[in-house]
Design a protein around this motif. Structure first.
Motif, PDB file in Angstrom:
ATOM      1  N   VAL A  60       0.842  -1.206   0.000  1.00  0.00           N
ATOM      2  CA  VAL A  60       0.000   0.000   0.000  1.00  0.00           C
ATOM      3  C   VAL A  60       0.870   1.247   0.000  1.00  0.00           C
ATOM      4  O   VAL A  60       0.597   2.207  -0.736  1.00  0.00           O
ATOM      5  N   TYR A  61       1.919   1.253   0.792  1.00  0.00           N
ATOM      6  CA  TYR A  61       2.829   2.392   0.849  1.00  0.00           C
ATOM      7  C   TYR A  61       3.468   2.649  -0.515  1.00  0.00           C
ATOM      8  O   TYR A  61       3.502   3.784  -0.990  1.00  0.00           O
ATOM      9  N   TRP A 112       2.339   1.705  -3.436  1.00  0.00           N
ATOM     10  CA  TRP A 112       1.305   2.155  -4.373  1.00  0.00           C
ATOM     11  C   TRP A 112       1.027   3.644  -4.174  1.00  0.00           C
ATOM     12  O   TRP A 112       0.826   4.381  -5.153  1.00  0.00           O
ATOM     13  N   ASN A 113       1.036   4.099  -2.941  1.00  0.00           N
ATOM     14  CA  ASN A 113       0.806   5.524  -2.660  1.00  0.00           C
ATOM     15  C   ASN A 113       1.944   6.397  -3.170  1.00  0.00           C
ATOM     16  O   ASN A 113       1.760   7.595  -3.375  1.00  0.00           O
ATOM     17  N   LEU A 114       3.116   5.832  -3.357  1.00  0.00           N
ATOM     18  CA  LEU A 114       4.223   6.575  -3.945  1.00  0.00           C
ATOM     19  C   LEU A 114       4.171   6.558  -5.474  1.00  0.00           C
ATOM     20  O   LEU A 114       4.484   7.556  -6.123  1.00  0.00           O
ATOM     21  N   ALA A 166       1.460   5.547  -7.713  1.00  0.00           N
ATOM     22  CA  ALA A 166       0.222   5.894  -8.415  1.00  0.00           C
ATOM     23  C   ALA A 166       0.132   7.380  -8.794  1.00  0.00           C
ATOM     24  O   ALA A 166      -0.224   7.689  -9.936  1.00  0.00           O
ATOM     25  N   PRO A 167       0.438   8.317  -7.903  1.00  0.00           N
ATOM     26  CA  PRO A 167       0.352   9.727  -8.300  1.00  0.00           C
ATOM     27  C   PRO A 167       1.326  10.093  -9.427  1.00  0.00           C
ATOM     28  O   PRO A 167       1.007  10.903 -10.292  1.00  0.00           O
ATOM     29  N   ARG A 168       2.493   9.479  -9.414  1.00  0.00           N
ATOM     30  CA  ARG A 168       3.458   9.760 -10.488  1.00  0.00           C
ATOM     31  C   ARG A 168       2.943   9.263 -11.834  1.00  0.00           C
ATOM     32  O   ARG A 168       3.085   9.944 -12.853  1.00  0.00           O
ATOM     33  N   ARG A 228      -0.223   8.830 -12.621  1.00  0.00           N
ATOM     34  CA  ARG A 228      -1.367   9.669 -12.971  1.00  0.00           C
ATOM     35  C   ARG A 228      -0.898  11.016 -13.521  1.00  0.00           C
ATOM     36  O   ARG A 228      -1.451  11.543 -14.481  1.00  0.00           O
TER      37      ARG A 228
END
Length: 44
Positions: free
Chosen positions: A18-19, A21-23, A25-27, A29
């Motif tokens: 999860v950590y 993915w949180n790093l 995914a925004p990049r 997107r």
């Protein structure tokens, strides 16, 4: 860990996933958004 090691380490692995993915995914997107903007400006 009295037989609970699989659950403990599995929880750590899930938390790490999860950590990460949180790093990431925004990049991804942001890159897709910038490409869409560049494509839209190229069409004009």
């Amino acid at each position: 860990m009295s037989g609970y090691a699989v659950y403990v380490w599995g929880s750590f692995a899930a938390g790490l996933a999860v950590y990460l993915w949180n790093l990431i995914a925004p990049r991804l997107r942001r890159r897709a958004t910038l490409e869409a903007i560049a494509e839209a400006q190229g069409d004009e």
